[in-house]
Write a protein that holds these residues in place. Structure first.
Motif, PDB file in Angstrom:
ATOM      1  N   VAL A  82      17.420-115.978  42.827  1.00 24.88           N
ATOM      2  CA  VAL A  82      16.613-115.173  42.389  1.00 24.88           C
ATOM      3  C   VAL A  82      16.854-115.291  41.200  1.00 24.88           C
ATOM      4  N   ILE A  83      15.852-115.785  40.729  1.00 29.48           N
ATOM      5  CA  ILE A  83      16.373-117.148  39.298  1.00 29.48           C
ATOM      6  C   ILE A  83      15.066-115.753  38.446  1.00 29.48           C
ATOM      7  N   VAL A  84      16.567-115.859  37.318  1.00 30.81           N
ATOM      8  CA  VAL A  84      16.571-115.345  36.107  1.00 30.81           C
ATOM      9  C   VAL A  84      15.791-116.191  35.205  1.00 30.81           C
ATOM     10  N   GLU A  85      14.839-115.853  35.278  1.00 29.92           N
ATOM     11  CA  GLU A  85      13.721-116.656  34.310  1.00 29.92           C
ATOM     12  C   GLU A  85      13.442-115.440  32.304  1.00 29.92           C
TER      13      GLU A  85
ATOM     14  N   ARG B 158      11.550-114.247  41.322  1.00 32.97           N
ATOM     15  CA  ARG B 158      11.864-114.203  39.787  1.00 32.97           C
ATOM     16  C   ARG B 158      12.368-112.876  39.045  1.00 32.97           C
ATOM     17  N   VAL B 159      12.473-113.187  38.056  1.00 32.57           N
ATOM     18  CA  VAL B 159      13.139-111.895  38.090  1.00 32.57           C
ATOM     19  C   VAL B 159      13.342-111.602  35.833  1.00 32.57           C
ATOM     20  N   ILE B 160      12.067-111.543  35.883  1.00 33.04           N
ATOM     21  CA  ILE B 160      12.082-111.562  33.834  1.00 33.04           C
ATOM     22  C   ILE B 160      12.836-110.741  33.607  1.00 33.04           C
ATOM     23  N   VAL B 161      13.273-111.329  32.213  1.00 35.89           N
ATOM     24  CA  VAL B 161      14.105-110.482  31.239  1.00 35.89           C
ATOM     25  C   VAL B 161      14.218-110.902  29.825  1.00 35.89           C
ATOM     26  N   PRO B 162      13.445-109.926  29.623  1.00 33.65           N
ATOM     27  CA  PRO B 162      12.763-110.340  28.247  1.00 33.65           C
ATOM     28  C   PRO B 162      13.845-110.052  26.819  1.00 33.65           C
ATOM     29  N   TYR B 163      15.048-110.599  27.040  1.00 34.96           N
ATOM     30  CA  TYR B 163      15.510-110.945  26.243  1.00 34.96           C
ATOM     31  C   TYR B 163      16.119-112.755  25.920  1.00 34.96           C
ATOM     32  N   ALA B 164      16.997-112.324  25.134  1.00 34.93           N
ATOM     33  CA  ALA B 164      17.554-114.028  25.034  1.00 34.93           C
ATOM     34  C   ALA B 164      18.558-114.447  25.888  1.00 34.93           C
ATOM     35  N   ALA B 165      18.479-115.471  26.326  1.00 36.32           N
ATOM     36  CA  ALA B 165      19.753-115.970  28.082  1.00 36.32           C
ATOM     37  C   ALA B 165      21.223-115.093  26.605  1.00 36.32           C
ATOM     38  N   GLY B 166      22.395-114.490  27.501  1.00 33.28           N
ATOM     39  CA  GLY B 166      23.611-114.438  26.940  1.00 33.28           C
ATOM     40  C   GLY B 166      24.265-112.964  26.625  1.00 33.28           C
ATOM     41  N   GLN B 167      22.628-112.792  26.368  1.00 35.83           N
ATOM     42  CA  GLN B 167      22.092-110.998  25.774  1.00 35.83           C
ATOM     43  C   GLN B 167      23.204-109.707  27.075  1.00 35.83           C
ATOM     44  N   GLY B 168      23.191-108.867  27.019  1.00 36.66           N
ATOM     45  CA  GLY B 168      23.735-108.005  27.813  1.00 36.66           C
ATOM     46  C   GLY B 168      22.546-107.574  29.221  1.00 36.66           C
TER      47      GLY B 168
ATOM     48  N   PHE C  45       9.602-109.455  39.570  1.00 35.60           N
ATOM     49  CA  PHE C  45      10.001-108.273  39.046  1.00 35.60           C
ATOM     50  C   PHE C  45      10.370-108.136  37.143  1.00 35.60           C
ATOM     51  N   LEU C  46      10.216-107.110  37.452  1.00 35.16           N
ATOM     52  CA  LEU C  46      10.682-106.754  35.361  1.00 35.16           C
ATOM     53  C   LEU C  46      12.170-106.689  35.408  1.00 35.16           C
ATOM     54  N   LEU C  47      13.090-107.315  34.674  1.00 38.26           N
ATOM     55  CA  LEU C  47      14.867-106.298  34.348  1.00 38.26           C
ATOM     56  C   LEU C  47      14.391-105.172  32.872  1.00 38.26           C
ATOM     57  N   GLY C  48      13.706-104.011  32.986  1.00 45.14           N
ATOM     58  CA  GLY C  48      13.909-103.325  32.083  1.00 45.14           C
ATOM     59  C   GLY C  48      14.552-102.422  31.075  1.00 45.14           C
ATOM     60  N   THR C  49      14.342-101.797  30.674  1.00 47.16           N
ATOM     61  CA  THR C  49      15.071-101.352  29.668  1.00 47.16           C
ATOM     62  C   THR C  49      14.187 -99.957  29.477  1.00 47.16           C
ATOM     63  N   ASN C  50      15.530 -99.080  28.180  1.00 38.83           N
ATOM     64  CA  ASN C  50      14.772 -97.899  28.052  1.00 38.83           C
ATOM     65  C   ASN C  50      14.445 -98.279  26.385  1.00 38.83           C
ATOM     66  N   ALA C  51      15.126-100.005  26.225  1.00 34.40           N
ATOM     67  CA  ALA C  51      13.720 -99.994  25.143  1.00 34.40           C
ATOM     68  C   ALA C  51      12.026-100.128  25.615  1.00 34.40           C
TER      69      ALA C  51
END
Length: 327
Positions: free
Chosen positions: A67-70, A37-47, A94-100
């Motif tokens: 690899v499942i995007v959540e 599982r990869v947590i994406v802390p943004y909405a579906a469709g964002q970059g 895992f986390l898809l992290g960003t500069n933010a």
């Protein structure tokens, strides 16, 4: 008799402890044996979501597990990032992290709900997202950073700059400071209106992502004054960086990287990092990433850790000195 029981008890406890220690490497060596599982802390469709789903397809194939995007959006990425920080460090989250999430938010929010410095292990850089300063003004040329600085100094606070994101605000603040260019920032809620107002002449300048800007640049509706990465990017051929045009050392870009909850086995971290590096080396993957505005960049866990430490200081210094706050 009692002493014998105690000795046997201690021996049994030691064997259990050793078995637990021995089990960790074997479990890591067998990784992955179930979906990741990869947590994406943004909405579906964002970059960030689009990028992770693209990369996830390649990782699923190479790892032999889905690899499942959540998506866990909200609070500028803080909700999903906090959830990732609290996840079990077993190599399957895992986390898809960003500069933010991993550099700026701790300075923008009074309580983001996690600590980027202590709650995560660095896994791998994925790519950079340079910003670009653009204009529709007739008297500011393409690659015209020097001209922009001259005009700003001659007419302080008279040149408005559209700022449609927190990253744009930080780029603006750092440019004003390093170039000694007294511009006036105008905040927007989204790229669309900021770009429209610049193209229409309501404001002369805008700072936005390459993704949002380059179609307008290619069509001649905007001129690219400079890209915000340290060097020029093949995503915008012919556009010089701000640093290359006299503002030495200027380098403020957005980025995406993979992180894991603190305590995730080192062997798993390095395996995942290797798989990401292999994916980024595939020509078609590189092309597709650049099509969505992400410049691939390989960094192993150690290099990413050092990079993030420097980025936290850079973003924190700018945010604090410019008094940029969200809550």
């Amino acid at each position: 008799m009692k002493s014998g029981f105690l000795k046997q008890g201690r021996r049994a406890m030691m064997l259990c402890s050793l078995a637990a220690v021995w089990a960790l490497p074997s479990q890591a060596q067998a990784w992955p044996d179930k979906p990741i599982r990869v947590i994406v802390p943004y909405a579906a469709g964002q970059g960030a979501d689009v990028l992770m789903r693209l990369l996830g397809q390649e990782l699923s194939a190479s790892l032999g597990q889905p690899v499942i995007v959540e998506n866990k959006a909200g609070a500028g990425g803080n909700i999903g990032t906090a959830a990732a920080a609290k996840s079990a460090p077993d190599g399957y989250t895992f986390l898809l992290g960003t500069n933010a999430t991993n550099a700026a938010n701790e300075f923008l929010y009074s309580n983001p709900g996690y600590s980027p410095a202590t709650d995560f292990e660095s896994v791998a850089m994925i790519g950079l997202l340079p910003m670009v300063i653009s204009t529709s003004a007739a008297d500011i040329p393409a690659n015209g950073v020097a001209k922009l600085i001259t005009q700003a100094r001659a007419h302080p606070q008279s040149l408005n700059v559209g700022l449609p994101s927190t990253t744009a605000n930080v780029v603006f603040a750092q440019f004003v400071k390093m170039a000694d260019a007294p511009l006036f920032g105008v905040k927007y809620k989204a790229s669309g209106q900021a770009l429209t107002d610049t193209i229409g002449g309501q404001i002369p300048l805008v700072i936005d992502t390459v993704t949002a800007s380059r179609a307008h640049i290619a069509a001649g509706r905007l001129k690219a004054i400079g890209i915000t990465s340290r060097n020029a990017s093949e995503m915008l051929p012919g556009v010089q960086s701000v640093a290359e045009q006299g503002v030495s050392g200027f380098d403020v870009v957005a980025w995406d990287a993979l992180f894991a909850p603190k305590g995730t086995p080192t062997l798993v971290i390095h395996k995942m990092s290797d798989h990401i590096a292999q994916a980024l080396a595939i020509p078609e993957m590189r092309k597709r990433m650049m099509d969505i505005g992400v410049e691939p960049l390989v960094m192993d866990p150690a290099k990413l850790k050092d990079f993030v430490q420097l980025e936290r200081k850079k973003w924190g210094d700018v945010i604090v000195s410019a008094n940029i706050r969200i809550d």
